[in-house]
Design a protein around this motif. Structure first.
Motif, short mmCIF file in Angstrom:
data_model
loop_
_atom_site.label_atom_id
_atom_site.label_comp_id
_atom_site.label_asym_id
_atom_site.label_seq_id
_atom_site.Cartn_x
_atom_site.Cartn_y
_atom_site.Cartn_z
N ASP A 47 0.83 -1.20 0.00
CA ASP A 47 0.00 0.00 0.00
C ASP A 47 0.87 1.26 0.00
O ASP A 47 1.63 1.47 0.95
N PRO A 48 0.76 2.11 -1.01
CA PRO A 48 1.56 3.34 -1.02
C PRO A 48 1.19 4.30 0.11
O PRO A 48 2.00 5.17 0.46
N THR A 94 -1.88 5.09 -11.05
CA THR A 94 -1.92 6.56 -11.15
C THR A 94 -3.03 7.02 -12.10
O THR A 94 -3.30 8.21 -12.18
N PHE A 109 -2.27 -0.89 -7.83
CA PHE A 109 -2.34 0.54 -7.54
C PHE A 109 -2.01 1.29 -8.81
O PHE A 109 -1.04 0.96 -9.50
#
Length: 293
Positions: A52-53, A76, A74
């Motif tokens: 998890d960023p 962008t 995930f």
């Protein structure tokens, strides 16, 4: 055995109903939230979720609960915009834009099946599901935050892949456990179920925009003495009577829900006409109104 001893033993088995109100209501609210999420049986082996960023300790459990067992990445290309710090935790603006997932023909673009909005650290984490159908995968809303938390958009494309974007939002706290303004002054009874709508041209992005508000207190059930009372579904149908988009709402959506939706200008959808919004709340109240252009 003395009478006093028997009384003490009996009292030990009695629940403290007043003290357990908040916990009981929270458990019921979480159960209602989970009831709207399809669960898939997983093998006993441990699942390795992508890192998890936002480094949230709740991420593995959240991924397990809300992604139906599908693959996760995930991305962008899923943009989640919200204030760094929410001045009003009962009314936090959030905007999700997943148009980049659509791509172009031959460039790996996918149709967006649903956008699921969650807040990691809310007592009820599931905020809503949005099925764009004819609409663009863009949604602006206002929600409640109980404390500082990651807010995420889990976007599922037609291939079953989940594309996750998110942002950290600071909050003073109490957004889910404080009564809203209309509940405090009693004005909700005069406006309950009213619908307001307005169309805009979004020339810069080449789309047609609809701002839609439905008057409703959206009580979470976590305020002592106030049971859960919230909208569950909203469906927009176009001039041809076809469903244009659907929303499945949960308790963290803010009082008097306000949404911004978009349609491409290149099609007949998104144009003013005899559009209609229909829905219901958890007490059986029906919403059914023709939108004025």
């Amino acid at each position: 055995m003395s009478t006093s001893t028997m009384r003490r033993r009996l009292l030990k088995g009695l629940p403290l109903a007043g003290w357990l109100w908040g916990d009981a209501a929270r458990a019921q609210a979480q159960a209602r939230s989970r009831a709207h999420v399809a669960h898939v049986a997983h093998p006993a082996k441990a699942v390795r979720w992508p890192a998890d960023p936002l480094a949230s300790p709740s991420w593995p459990d959240l991924a397990r609960q809300f992604t139906d067992g599908g693959p996760i990445v995930f991305s962008t290309r899923v943009l989640v915009q919200a204030p760094v710090h929410a001045d009003d935790p009962l009314n936090v603006p959030v905007r999700i834009d997943a148009k980049a997932l659509l791509g172009t023909a031959g460039m790996g673009g996918q149709r967006v099946r649903r956008i699921r909005v969650v807040a990691d650290l809310n007592p009820v984490r599931h905020v809503l599901d949005f099925e764009p159908l004819q609409a663009l995968p863009v949604l602006a809303l206002r929600m409640r935050l109980e404390q500082a938390s990651p807010v995420r958009a889990l976007v599922q494309t037609d291939d079953g892949q989940w594309h996750v974007g998110g942002t950290q939002v600071g909050a003073a706290g109490g957004g889910c456990t404080a009564p809203g303004g209309a509940r405090s002054d009693g004005s909700w009874q005069d406006t309950l179920g009213q619908v307001q709508a307005r169309w805009f041209d979004n020339a810069q992005e080449g789309s047609r925009r609809l701002r839609l508000r439905v008057m409703h207190p959206m009580d979470t059930g976590l305020v002592p003495g106030v049971p859960a009372f919230y909208l569950e579904t909203l469906t927009l149908t176009d001039a041809r009577g076809q469903a244009a988009c659907r929303l499945f709402l949960h308790e963290p959506v803010a009082e008097n829900p306000l949404f911004t939706l978009e349609w491409p200008l290149a099609t007949d959808t998104g144009q003013p006409g005899p559009w209609r919004v229909q829905g219901r709340d958890n007490n059986g109240l029906r919403i059914d109104q023709v939108l004025q252009s």
